[in-house]
Design an enzyme around this catalytic site. Structure first.
Site, PDB file in Angstrom:
ATOM      1  N   SER A 117       0.765  -1.191  -0.261  1.00 47.46           N
ATOM      2  CA  SER A 117       0.014  -0.158  -0.024  1.00 47.46           C
ATOM      3  C   SER A 117       0.893   1.172  -0.085  1.00 47.46           C
ATOM      4  CB  SER A 117      -0.924   0.141   1.177  1.00 47.46           C
ATOM      5  OG  SER A 117      -1.670   1.161   1.571  1.00 47.46           O
ATOM      6  N   TYR A 141      -1.356  -0.097  10.543  1.00 48.55           N
ATOM      7  CA  TYR A 141      -1.635  -0.683   9.404  1.00 48.55           C
ATOM      8  C   TYR A 141      -0.496  -0.655   8.282  1.00 48.55           C
ATOM      9  CZ  TYR A 141      -3.496  -1.289   4.321  1.00 48.55           C
ATOM     10  OH  TYR A 141      -3.464  -1.584   3.171  1.00 48.55           O
ATOM     11  N   LYS A 145       2.147  -3.357   6.418  1.00 50.83           N
ATOM     12  CA  LYS A 145       2.504  -3.491   4.955  1.00 50.83           C
ATOM     13  C   LYS A 145       4.230  -3.493   4.753  1.00 50.83           C
ATOM     14  CE  LYS A 145      -1.648  -4.491   3.454  1.00 50.83           C
ATOM     15  NZ  LYS A 145      -1.893  -5.656   2.842  1.00 50.83           N
TER      16      LYS A 145
HETATM   17  N1  LIG Z   1      -8.954  -1.019  -0.797  1.00 51.87           N
HETATM   18  C1  LIG Z   1      -7.864   0.009  -0.974  1.00 51.87           C
HETATM   19  O1  LIG Z   1      -7.900   1.181  -1.314  1.00 51.87           O
HETATM   20  C2  LIG Z   1      -6.373  -0.700  -0.557  1.00 51.87           C
HETATM   21  C3  LIG Z   1      -5.216   0.128  -0.685  1.00 51.87           C
HETATM   22  C4  LIG Z   1      -4.114  -0.298  -0.791  1.00 51.87           C
HETATM   23  C5  LIG Z   1      -3.814  -1.650  -0.319  1.00 51.87           C
HETATM   24  N2  LIG Z   1      -4.910  -2.308   0.128  1.00 51.87           N
HETATM   25  C6  LIG Z   1      -4.792  -3.924   0.209  1.00 51.87           C
HETATM   26  O2  LIG Z   1      -5.615  -4.863  -0.771  1.00 51.87           O
HETATM   27  C7  LIG Z   1      -5.795  -5.978  -0.098  1.00 51.87           C
HETATM   28  C8  LIG Z   1      -7.382  -6.038  -0.372  1.00 51.87           C
HETATM   29  O3  LIG Z   1      -8.127  -5.176   0.079  1.00 51.87           O
HETATM   30  P1  LIG Z   1      -9.643  -4.801  -0.220  1.00 51.87           P
HETATM   31  O4  LIG Z   1      -9.694  -3.378  -0.321  1.00 51.87           O
HETATM   32  O5  LIG Z   1     -10.214  -5.900  -1.172  1.00 51.87           O
HETATM   33  O6  LIG Z   1     -10.244  -5.303   1.152  1.00 51.87           O
HETATM   34  P2  LIG Z   1     -11.451  -6.482   1.482  1.00 51.87           P
HETATM   35  O7  LIG Z   1     -11.645  -6.339   3.066  1.00 51.87           O
HETATM   36  O8  LIG Z   1     -12.544  -6.306   0.762  1.00 51.87           O
HETATM   37  O9  LIG Z   1     -10.704  -7.831   1.129  1.00 51.87           O
HETATM   38  C9  LIG Z   1      -9.858  -8.542   2.114  1.00 51.87           C
HETATM   39  C10 LIG Z   1     -10.090  -9.915   1.960  1.00 51.87           C
HETATM   40  O10 LIG Z   1      -9.228 -10.657   2.782  1.00 51.87           O
HETATM   41  C11 LIG Z   1     -10.126 -11.595   3.696  1.00 51.87           C
HETATM   42  N3  LIG Z   1      -9.275 -12.014   4.888  1.00 51.87           N
HETATM   43  C12 LIG Z   1      -8.990 -10.973   5.627  1.00 51.87           C
HETATM   44  N4  LIG Z   1      -8.320 -11.351   6.735  1.00 51.87           N
HETATM   45  C13 LIG Z   1      -7.971 -12.764   6.321  1.00 51.87           C
HETATM   46  C14 LIG Z   1      -7.220 -13.894   6.759  1.00 51.87           C
HETATM   47  N5  LIG Z   1      -6.332 -13.814   7.831  1.00 51.87           N
HETATM   48  N6  LIG Z   1      -7.390 -14.957   6.312  1.00 51.87           N
HETATM   49  C15 LIG Z   1      -8.160 -15.245   4.998  1.00 51.87           C
HETATM   50  N7  LIG Z   1      -8.690 -14.192   4.511  1.00 51.87           N
HETATM   51  C16 LIG Z   1      -8.653 -13.169   5.053  1.00 51.87           C
HETATM   52  C17 LIG Z   1     -11.365 -11.077   3.877  1.00 51.87           C
HETATM   53  O11 LIG Z   1     -12.633 -11.808   4.141  1.00 51.87           O
HETATM   54  C18 LIG Z   1     -11.523 -10.146   2.430  1.00 51.87           C
HETATM   55  O12 LIG Z   1     -12.267 -11.014   1.531  1.00 51.87           O
HETATM   56  C19 LIG Z   1      -5.633  -5.794   1.423  1.00 51.87           C
HETATM   57  O13 LIG Z   1      -4.216  -6.449   1.566  1.00 51.87           O
HETATM   58  C20 LIG Z   1      -5.305  -4.312   1.478  1.00 51.87           C
HETATM   59  O14 LIG Z   1      -4.469  -3.890   2.668  1.00 51.87           O
HETATM   60  C21 LIG Z   1      -6.335  -1.835  -0.352  1.00 51.87           C
END
Ligand SMILES: NC(=O)c1ccc[n+]([C@@H]2O[C@H](COP(=O)([O-])OP(=O)(O)OC[C@H]3O[C@@H](n4cnc5c(N)ncnc54)[C@H](O)[C@@H]3O)[C@@H](O)[C@H]2O)c1
Length: 326
Positions: A117, A141, A145
């Site tokens: 991120s 957070y 990362k």
């Molecule tokens: N959304 C954003 O703007 C953004 C920005 C930068 C980075 N990210 C990263 O992208 C990734 C996905 O984010 P997102 O926005 O789709 O979030 P989200 O919460 O929709 O998706 C995360 C998924 O991981 C699953 N999960 C969480 N912990 C788990 C575990 N221990 N074991 C198995 N499954 C698990 C959840 O059920 C969910 O389906 C994350 O790593 C997040 O940190 C997101």
């Protein structure tokens, strides 16, 4: 190849699964459904409901499905919550990754893509953030990362694994309304919520050293982001063992909060003038990616603009919340 997509029932993961499918790659989703939705997983894609902290389940899944690459998106992602629950965030995001990497190395899976991120940079004081800009995360957070990147890189080096850490900037939009983000943690859904509640959107600070005084961010369409994962996965599967990439994923273009609110007003037809309130502590004035390295390394550049993001996100919002002002 068969790719294990952890977090594949989440907002971004579900888009990655579709992009991989469209590119002809086989996928298996691994998700504990803590924030994910099973219905986001397409028919015909196996869904294993388990945590990355469950070493036996991870090892069994890799063996049973003949996994040859991993895209690891499963994580907790709320900055404010991570300040309240740092132990939970380190456990889920760092320990969950460590357990997964142990199974990956034990089974000889050669390729690993990690969701990082822009939060790793903290408050960068530069016009364009390159991958060499110093990382000073401002929240647990962001720390998880950055620690995750270190763990991935060290494991790749020691075990001859090809790895990529992808640093996403501000993700928005949806491929279809059903796949839209259901959380209200980012600017776009926060403004949608205010508008459907019949309230004025809030802008935190209009006295930043930016052209219109509001904070500037780099927004990336989730479909472009998903396509970048396909490019990274393909690159790693053809790469030498031990290859290690760290790549920003952004558009390299700044959009101010005020510009975004005005675009949302125009798109939704709910136009209400925003209210300016004091700055929030810890909000940097400007965070915009340099997207040069990913263009060179993967031949990837973003194709979709901010209007595409707002329009598709709005269709997803309307599907769940309706358009009427409450
Ligand atoms: N959304 C954003 O703007 C953004 C920005 C930068 C980075 N990210 C990263 O992208 C990734 C996905 O984010 P997102 O926005 O789709 O979030 P989200 O919460 O929709 O998706 C995360 C998924 O991981 C699953 N999960 C969480 N912990 C788990 C575990 N221990 N074991 C198995 N499954 C698990 C959840 O059920 C969910 O389906 C994350 O790593 C997040 O940190 C997101």
């Amino acid at each position: 190849m068969t790719w294990l997509i952890t977090g594949g029932a989440g907002y971004i993961g579900a888009h990655v699964v579709r992009a991989m499918q469209e590119a002809g790659e086989r996928t298996v989703v691994y998700d504990d459904l803590s924030t994910g939705i099973a219905a986001r997983v397409p028919d015909g894609v196996p869904l294993v409901v388990a945590s990355t902290l469950d070493a036996d389940a991870v090892a069994r899944t890799i063996a049973e499905h003949g996994i040859t690459g991993v895209v690891h998106l499963a994580a907790k992602k709320q900055v404010a919550e991570s300040v309240e629950l740092p132990l939970h965030y380190y456990r889920e995001n760092v320990e969950g990754l460590r357990v997964l990497l142990e199974a990956v190395t034990a089974s000889g899976v050669p390729s690993f893509v990690f969701s990082s991120s822009a939060a790793v940079y903290g408050m960068p004081d530069v016009d364009l953030v390159t991958e060499d800009t110093p990382c000073l995360p401002m929240s647990p957070y962001g720390e998880t990362k950055l620690a995750g990147e270190w763990l991935v890189r060290a494991t790749g080096r020691a075990h001859r694994l090809a790895t990529a850490s992808l640093r996403y900037f501000n993700v928005a939009g949806a491929a279809t309304p059903e796949l839209a983000d259901t959380g209200v943690f980012n600017l776009v859904p926060m403004v949608f919520e205010k508008l459907t509640d019949g309230e004025a959107p809030r802008i935190f600070g209009a006295d930043y050293p930016t052209p219109d005084g509001t904070c500037v961010r780099d927004y990336i369409h989730v479909v472009d982001l998903a396509e970048a994962h396909v490019a990274a996965a393909r690159r790693l599967s053809a790469a030498a063992p031990g290859t290690d990439l760290t790549l920003n994923i952004g558009r390299g273009e700044g959009v101010s909060v005020l510009e975004m609110v005005e675009l949302i007003n125009a798109t939704t037809g709910h136009g209400t003038d925003p209210v300016v309130t004091p700055r929030r502590p810890g909000d940097p004035a400007r965070v915009v990616a340099s997207a040069d390295r990913i263009a060179t390394e993967l031949g990837w550049t973003a194709k979709r603009d901010v209007r595409d993001m707002v329009e598709s996100a709005w269709q997803g919002w309307v599907r769940v919340h309706g358009t009427a002002v409450r």
